[in-house]
Scaffold this motif. Structure first.
Motif, short mmCIF file in Angstrom:
data_model
loop_
_atom_site.label_atom_id
_atom_site.label_comp_id
_atom_site.label_asym_id
_atom_site.label_seq_id
_atom_site.Cartn_x
_atom_site.Cartn_y
_atom_site.Cartn_z
N THR A 1 -8.78 -5.52 -15.55
CA THR A 1 -7.77 -5.58 -14.50
C THR A 1 -7.61 -4.21 -13.86
O THR A 1 -7.88 -3.19 -14.46
N SER B 1 -5.09 -2.25 -10.58
CA SER B 1 -3.92 -2.47 -9.73
C SER B 1 -4.29 -2.30 -8.26
O SER B 1 -5.26 -1.65 -7.92
N SER B 2 -3.49 -2.91 -7.42
CA SER B 2 -3.74 -2.76 -5.99
C SER B 2 -2.64 -1.91 -5.38
O SER B 2 -1.59 -1.72 -5.95
N VAL C 1 -8.16 -9.77 -8.07
CA VAL C 1 -7.12 -8.92 -8.68
C VAL C 1 -5.95 -8.76 -7.73
O VAL C 1 -4.78 -8.83 -8.13
N SER C 2 -6.25 -8.57 -6.46
CA SER C 2 -5.19 -8.39 -5.46
C SER C 2 -4.33 -9.65 -5.33
O SER C 2 -3.10 -9.58 -5.27
N ARG D 1 -4.03 -12.01 -7.68
CA ARG D 1 -3.31 -12.16 -8.95
C ARG D 1 -2.05 -11.29 -8.96
O ARG D 1 -0.95 -11.75 -9.27
N ASP D 2 -2.20 -10.02 -8.57
CA ASP D 2 -1.05 -9.11 -8.58
C ASP D 2 0.05 -9.60 -7.65
O ASP D 2 1.23 -9.53 -7.98
N ASN E 1 3.80 -10.78 -8.53
CA ASN E 1 4.90 -10.13 -7.82
C ASN E 1 5.82 -11.14 -7.15
O ASN E 1 7.02 -10.92 -7.00
N ASN F 1 -4.82 -13.17 -18.18
CA ASN F 1 -4.01 -12.47 -17.18
C ASN F 1 -4.22 -13.04 -15.77
O ASN F 1 -4.23 -12.31 -14.79
N GLY G 1 -1.38 -10.89 -1.14
CA GLY G 1 -2.59 -10.47 -1.86
C GLY G 1 -3.78 -10.30 -0.92
O GLY G 1 -4.58 -9.37 -1.08
#
Ligand SMILES: [Zn+2]
Length: 298
Positions: free
Chosen positions: A43, A45-46, A218-219, A221-222, A226, A238, A289
């Motif tokens: 993973t 972070s963006s 990943v973007s 997912r984050d 959020n 995750n 995202g």
């Protein structure tokens, strides 16, 4: 080993209006997507840029203390004018056209697949195709509000298909900077949450954008986390997973993810997935995202 699929029909990419909630015609059959052992994922972070504060230009008298200085961040990666393709899974007419959607096709990576499927539904009978269509329309509006050009792989919720390779062709031909394929799962009632899928065994077609697809995953997912959505408690890690048997990923030459937004057989997920407020929330997460990814790509 796979070669490019032949396509009999390429759907037009004309956008449609984006404000109504579609009525839910219940399908007569359901199908579920298969699952496999999840591989480990890394993973990262963006980042998002913030708006520059308004400049103050008034001359202050000598006795007034100077306001604190702020340095506006440079605008990185403007998104206006970029192209995003949205693929709302399934279609409302699929259940009445088994001869078409059950046609065998080359699924890529050595798999044989069918043209398209009916999709799943909630225990109350709200169908996946209506969910994906509603979220796609909200997402389209959210992206277009930022000046992004949106291409859709289908233009109504009462048609048949298109076959998955034809959807991929539409996405590829659009030159999209990101492709979002929207689905919902049908699993055990205790299973909950979303997972974002990328191609676990990149093909000759998908390999060039494998890294970008992972960054997009990943973007997304984050942003979904959020937005308050829980990651899947039964698939992936995750909120991320890879598969090598999804036709739409095997034939994609663009940065692309497929998201299973939730489990339509779970009461909590189904309540979100079958209501306009919940659908808007899924779209908001997907939009955030996607935009964060586009900005990160410059
Ligand atoms: Zn689906």
């Amino acid at each position: 080993m796979s070669s490019a699929p032949t396509s009999s029909a390429t759907p037009s990419a004309t956008p449609t209006s984006s404000s109504s909630t579609p009525p839910p015609p219940p399908p007569t059959t359901t199908s579920e997507e298969t699952t496999e052992e999840p591989p480990p994922e890394t993973t990262e972070s963006s980042e998002e840029t913030s708006e520059a504060p308004p400049e103050t230009t008034t001359q202050a008298p000598p006795t007034t203390p100077a306001p604190p200085k702020t340095t506006p961040k440079p605008a990185t990666g403007a998104v206006a004018g970029k192209v995003v393709a949205i693929d709302p899974g399934h279609n409302g007419g699929n259940s009445s056209a088994p001869d078409i959607i059950n046609q065998e096709i080359d699924g890529g990576n050595g798999f044989t697949n069918v043209c398209n499927t009916v999709g799943t539904e909630s225990t109350d009978g709200y169908p996946e195709h209506a969910f994906t269509w509603a979220v796609a329309k909200y997402l389209k509006a959210d992206l277009e509000a930022q000046g992004i050009k949106v291409v859709m792989t289908r233009n109504s919720d009462d048609g048949v298909g298109p076959c998955t390779p034809d959807r991929a062709k539409t996405e590829n031909d659009s030159g999209a900077a990101a492709v979002i394929s929207i689905h919902g799962d049908g699993a055990d009632s205790g299973d909950r949450g979303f997972h974002v899928i990328t191609n676990g065994d990149p093909t000759e077609i998908s390999a060039p954008e494998a890294d970008a697809s992972q960054a997009l995953a990943v973007s997304i997912r984050d942003a979904m986390v959020n937005e308050g959505f829980p990651t899947s408690n039964w698939l992936g890690e995750n909120g991320l997973w890879t598969r090598d048997d999804l036709t739409g990923l095997n034939f994609s030459s663009r940065p692309k993810i497929l998201i299973e937004c939730g489990n339509m057989k779970n009461a909590t997920d189904a309540n979100l997935m079958s209501t306009a407020d919940g659908q808007r929330q899924y779209a908001a997460g997907l939009a955030a995202g996607t935009i964060a990814f586009l900005k990160s790509q410059g």
